[in-house]
Motif scaffolding. Structure first.
Motif, PDB file in Angstrom:
ATOM      1  N   ALA A   1     -48.335 -64.206 -16.357  1.00 28.56           N
ATOM      2  CA  ALA A   1     -48.680 -62.978 -17.082  1.00 28.56           C
ATOM      3  C   ALA A   1     -50.191 -62.751 -17.058  1.00 28.56           C
ATOM      4  N   PHE A   2     -50.964 -63.814 -17.224  1.00 29.98           N
ATOM      5  CA  PHE A   2     -52.420 -63.669 -17.104  1.00 29.98           C
ATOM      6  C   PHE A   2     -52.787 -63.198 -15.687  1.00 29.98           C
ATOM      7  N   ALA A   3     -52.110 -63.778 -14.700  1.00 29.16           N
ATOM      8  CA  ALA A   3     -52.395 -63.397 -13.309  1.00 29.16           C
ATOM      9  C   ALA A   3     -52.045 -61.937 -13.075  1.00 29.16           C
ATOM     10  N   ALA A   4     -50.927 -61.479 -13.634  1.00 28.85           N
ATOM     11  CA  ALA A   4     -50.489 -60.097 -13.407  1.00 28.85           C
ATOM     12  C   ALA A   4     -51.440 -59.099 -14.054  1.00 28.85           C
ATOM     13  N   ARG A   5     -52.206 -59.543 -15.027  1.00 29.56           N
ATOM     14  CA  ARG A   5     -53.175 -58.661 -15.670  1.00 29.56           C
ATOM     15  C   ARG A   5     -54.585 -58.877 -15.121  1.00 29.56           C
TER      16      ARG A   5
ATOM     17  N   VAL B   1     -55.763 -54.339 -12.855  1.00 27.88           N
ATOM     18  CA  VAL B   1     -54.539 -54.680 -12.131  1.00 27.88           C
ATOM     19  C   VAL B   1     -54.555 -54.057 -10.734  1.00 27.88           C
TER      20      VAL B   1
ATOM     21  N   LEU C   1     -55.625 -56.038  -7.620  1.00 23.98           N
ATOM     22  CA  LEU C   1     -54.924 -57.255  -7.198  1.00 23.98           C
ATOM     23  C   LEU C   1     -54.425 -57.099  -5.760  1.00 23.98           C
TER      24      LEU C   1
ATOM     25  N   PHE D   1     -47.797 -57.584 -25.645  1.00 19.40           N
ATOM     26  CA  PHE D   1     -47.791 -58.086 -24.267  1.00 19.40           C
ATOM     27  C   PHE D   1     -47.208 -59.505 -24.253  1.00 19.40           C
TER      28      PHE D   1
ATOM     29  N   PHE E   1     -41.563 -58.251 -19.628  1.00 20.56           N
ATOM     30  CA  PHE E   1     -42.764 -58.000 -18.850  1.00 20.56           C
ATOM     31  C   PHE E   1     -42.562 -58.294 -17.367  1.00 20.56           C
TER      32      PHE E   1
ATOM     33  N   TYR F   1     -43.130 -55.596 -14.517  1.00 18.79           N
ATOM     34  CA  TYR F   1     -44.145 -55.778 -13.479  1.00 18.79           C
ATOM     35  C   TYR F   1     -43.512 -55.693 -12.093  1.00 18.79           C
TER      36      TYR F   1
END
Lengths: 400, 400, 400, 400
Positions: free
Chosen positions: A246-250, B38, B41, B238, B383, B387
């Motif tokens: 989740a940290f990575a996705a943000r 985001v 990425l 979140f 989430f 995502y």
């Protein structure tokens, strides 16, 4: 119909095994619900699992005690569950205790030697002799209990790290060395070999090496047997594999991730020895880099605090950088009962791998990755994706 | 080539808008990295996003201040970022401040009235007059700045809940009532109408109603414009949407989930009013039932604590039942800077919806669900799955 | 020799009273140690306390249950103590349950009315009639059990705040109004009057008014009886009175102190009613200003979370400013079992006030301040200084 | 009138010294308030303290930098205080930096050697030569700055533990050995000797040995000089000394106390070396037994986490047994900025010991115990009692 299935646990009187035993008996009797079993979730209701009441427990153990004593200690000293539950299922526990045989020590390290009952434990001259003795015990268990299959489950204490040179040996060479009196092979590997040579699926719930060697993978493929490991993902690492993606996705940049674990059960006694602890810390610590694609500073400590008994408390401090470089913090505190968290996953693994074996799957079972800290057969480290592997596997039964 | 894109924010001198402004300028100048965006990425690197340097800010505001003052207050009083950064980008902030026009109050509730500069804010006789005045301001902004498109973004304070009777009105009836002096329509909806009637995508980052009404959905479809909301998912919620699915996947039974939020920014002042707070709590609290399939006891509190400034601290206490009915606990503490968490998501939303608009997408943009607490156009609350919707949408550009 | 001493509790089948009962019996039988009793500490070993085995329990209660049932529920539902302990002391619990009489409702508020068993509770026409009936019950208890003295202890649920106009009435006027059918006097005060008129020391362990009125202070002095209160200091407020003086001694400036309390026992049910909660919050919140000499922003919330049972969890967030104005944070999480924390203090109060009464002390007993959130008879709010009052009082027995 | 007083710090460009410098200058200029200084509290307002503006800084340092650089790094990298403050007091910082001389290494251990600038630091052949060189530097500082007195303050990195055999040597023998090239005396002790031989009070804010040896106590008494130490009590241990007495006063039985400390400043770099860390852990860990009268299991870990800079975060988990043997838990999380916490205590110690010296006090100053983890001259470990010693000492000035 599949008949009765044997579950042969290494560490048969440990906290996890005792909780598995109490749970199987209590659920079968309708005393408690099946909370925390993944295999009873709706998404798996077409999978042809063995009934919980058809599982029969046995195993090896290096301490001379019983399931009733182990369960009672968990209930009273650790407040793991209501002590009256032990009385209610004592007949099952007593019957299963009779299926337990003295275990073997081989290259097990000082800490494990230290907890073994020396007059109880068995020692033989070579690894091969131990393997054969294990096989004899398992076969006798299957015969006496009229079992159609047996699953071999490692729930024993964490071993010291094994010599890296073993990893790339082939099975021919490995077999040769098993005859040597001084072959420094881990005991966990001997149990895995004993299982696989006789066609029993092997599950390694511990950080010990077990079947995670080229030679043993070769053996499993030769025999067409499935095996899986390593290190049940019960608490802190489970959360790491949930939160880090989740940290990575943000695109939040993890600066450091500190995890401090305290607990006071037998596992803690063993992990208080630095050589054993190193094996465990490595297993807990490595997934962050896989998930994030970079390696933040990490620190994982594990300390034996006697008063906590089976209650493992983890404090994790996650320092991360956000927009404009601003540092922010998430902390979590996890207060879980170790055996209570592990036991349902153990039962799930037995049920899932039993189906896999029945369907002829062989080799490392990658789709069970969500249950492990260091899953064999895949590098997937994100929990949601690991769980999707499990759901996808179960899809095949929907069409049927 | 897409040319320069306008970003018209409602709440143009608020903390989030000021941080968006500082961030756009600072990243464009190479002063800070694009951490927390985001859209930068690797999985989105084929998406034809507008360059950050091509975004031009303007908007409506009910308080008579400037971006420089708002940014400086965040930097010094809240320690949100280095105060020297404001000096470095003051020319951009000053230029954008000139694009800001006095906002409108309509049915905004006591708390929002209380923070408005009464000599600055504008009042007109009917909702329709306000809509037309908003459109005039936005059009002048586009014309003066030579913008190819404008995105309208609601970053304003949370409104009191609106009358449920509005939800099912159709657009014909709604238009009729907009002429009435006593039509209790939320201001957030007027801004959304103004945007959609002129073909500008509308993004609602707040818990206010905005475009989440049948009539406005009908309008958006008529006009073929895309819109999305509600309530940016920055911190506690979140984490709820990340953690709750993991508990569900392990069949751990959530007994209660308590979340206590404290912070001291302008948003906190407004939410200190019970009618405004109710809107927010509802948005934070509803997803658990969706994810778990049952409704544990929940409690979400939000308290204004002045000393914390823009730093929002959430303590969440998750009480859950595991195997054999044993209760266990996870707690987390989240210490995040509200504007720092929100601003990058706002920029991402602008970039994603700008691409969607360019490609002719219309109606509610469900694949942006991962950015919102109460996503419009989908009931997906997990989430990881939200995502995946975003990643799947981006796949179309990979093949190109 | 002092003979047997009666302990008459209001709320005789509540969690605290049940824990007091289990504890007195279990310690007397040598089943558990006297951990958490202040009166057994070495600094008090010259004080001529009544033996725990000489205490006899009785009381009033508005719910028709028994000590065994109340204790069993605590043990099983709340995991407060080992359920087998209840079986071991059931004969004492049964005997003491027989000393409990139906209690009285008077102006007790909706929440307390809601938990009362309506066919069990007693109602009389005037406060005076209730007082006389209480006295009759206590006297019968003393006579039947051959008690030399009785201590009256309020352990009942928190009442709504009482009319401030009552505070300054004198005893003559108060007595006159007790004859009125519509005198809105709190029930807790009626119990205190009943005790004091008959010369029994009165201890108020709750935030209710009890004896904290000018008229009742006058009555106590007239009768030469001692009394003490209010609101046992068991957890979060205990820590506030320990920590706040340390911050003050270091000249660290408290910016805000937020305390969020969650628990699920009967006390929680009652405090879920806003009128009752207000009484409690006031008691928890006021000491900070006393200790610090200035009033930081504070917020204390109390929420009923059923799954927690008797386990009260408090999260406190202390935001403070240090050198150069730098803000820093201390947070604590307190996970205590409410009855387990309260019961030993109740026993201590009985033992201390019994000695005070024997020695002829009258009026408010200020040296017991360390046991209370809102101590009567003193404004001393710092725990260490309150505790020094207790130690100083005990000094008189050293010289003997 | 006392004239200007010199403050000679060992570790003159460290984080604490730099914060002391910024603070003295900023308070004197009226830029910040005197928050966190104990000496400005009302209870000490009759004590004839030196004015903050009359303190002049100088010292020894092993790294070739300046106060401005050290302060700027704290402000920017660690967000310890507003970076604009450094600019405002740069003239004082620059002037004081000129009073700093290269320090000496002697038996300082690998970690401290590792951070020293090798071309900057001075090395001499014997301890005695170093002592004499230190004295020359201090005397020149006093002469050049026209100082009436000098206080010598150790703020340097923690040394490895010293040989226990040194503790009982007498001063005659100690002096003899100071002439030996291989005398393994800690550098901290050499600085203390230099101070005391010339009649300067010596304050040891570190866990290093300093003056805590029989021989040095003898020297101080011979010379009639006062000295004090060890190890400034700034955060976690401060809270231990506040909380543990409260648990003891309630007869709650501490089962285990775990403290996990993480931070990323220079102190952390040094403490990452196990030999240096051992000195610190011992200092943090020993007081519990003193306060409680029994020794619960304790664990204190200190880990260097670079991203945290000067922000020290401590998580403490206190497991305790209450009534009926029920285990309960308190946890606290302390997020403090190390230099910001230490600097005001350093200034206070200078001001208090300067008064003591002026009044002719000699030997270990036990009434300063509240400032230290391991106070010299007393075994009092409870904070409230330590603080009472300070208040009692100040009483003498009230009567004047």
């Amino acid at each position: 119909m599949s008949g009765r299935i044997g579950v042969w646990t290494i560490g048969a009187f440990g906290g996890v095994a005792a909780t598995v035993a109490v749970g199987l008996a209590a659920i079968s009797r309708g005393l408690v619900e099946s909370t925390a079993l993944v295999s009873v979730l709706p998404e798996f209701n077409k999978v042809p699992f063995v009934a919980l009441g058809d599982l029969v427990l046995g195993g090896h153990e290096i301490r001379d005690t019983t399931l009733v004593d182990a369960a009672r200690r968990l209930a009273i000293e650790s407040r793991a569950f209501d002590p009256r539950l032990v009385d209610q299922v004592s007949s099952e526990l007593t019957a299963w205790s009779k299926n337990v045989r003295p275990g073997f020590l081989w290259n097990s390290g000082r800490a494990i030697e230290g907890i073994a009952d020396q007059t109880f434990v068995r020692r033989l001259a070579t690894p091969r002799e131990i393997i054969d003795a294990i096989k004899a015990d398992v076969n006798e268990f299957a015969r006496r209990n009229n079992l159609s299959h047996v699953i071999v489950l490692n729930l024993a204490s964490t071993e010291p790290a094994c010599d890296a040179a073993l990893e790339r040996l082939d099975w021919v060479e490995f077999q040769r060395r098993l005859l040597n009196r001084d072959f420094a092979v881990p005991a966990s590997t001997l149990y895995a070999i004993a299982a696989l040579e006789d066609g029993h699926p092997s599950v390694n719930f511990t950080p010990s090496v077990g079947s995670n060697l080229d030679a043993i993978r070769e053996l499993a493929n030769l025999k067409g047997v499935c095996h899986v490991g390593r290190d049940g993902k019960t608490g802190e690492t489970f959360l790491k594999s949930v939160l880090a993606p989740a940290f990575a996705a943000r695109n939040l940049n993890i600066l450091s991730w500190v995890g401090h674990n305290i607990f006071g059960n037998m596992d803690g006694v063993i992990l208080d020895d630095p050589t054993n602890k190193a094996t465990k810390v490595k297993s807990k610590d490595s997934l962050l880099g896989n998930i994030l694609g970079y390696a933040p500073q990490t620190h994982t400590s594990i300390e034996y605090i006697a008063s906590l008994g089976d209650w493992k408390t983890a404090w994790d401090h996650i320092h991360f950088r956000g927009f404009l470089g601003t540092p922010m913090i998430m902390q979590f505190i996890w207060q879980g009962c170790d055996s209570i968290l592990a036991a349902p996953l153990v039962i799930d693994l037995v049920r899932f791998i039993e189906v896999a074996a029945k369907r002829g799957e062989a080799g490392e079972v990658a789709w069970l990755a969500s249950f492990f800290k260091s899953p064999q057969g895949t590098t997937e480290s994100e929990f949601a994706r690991q769980y999707a592997l499990l759901e996808n596997w179960a899809q095949q039964f929907e069409s049927a």
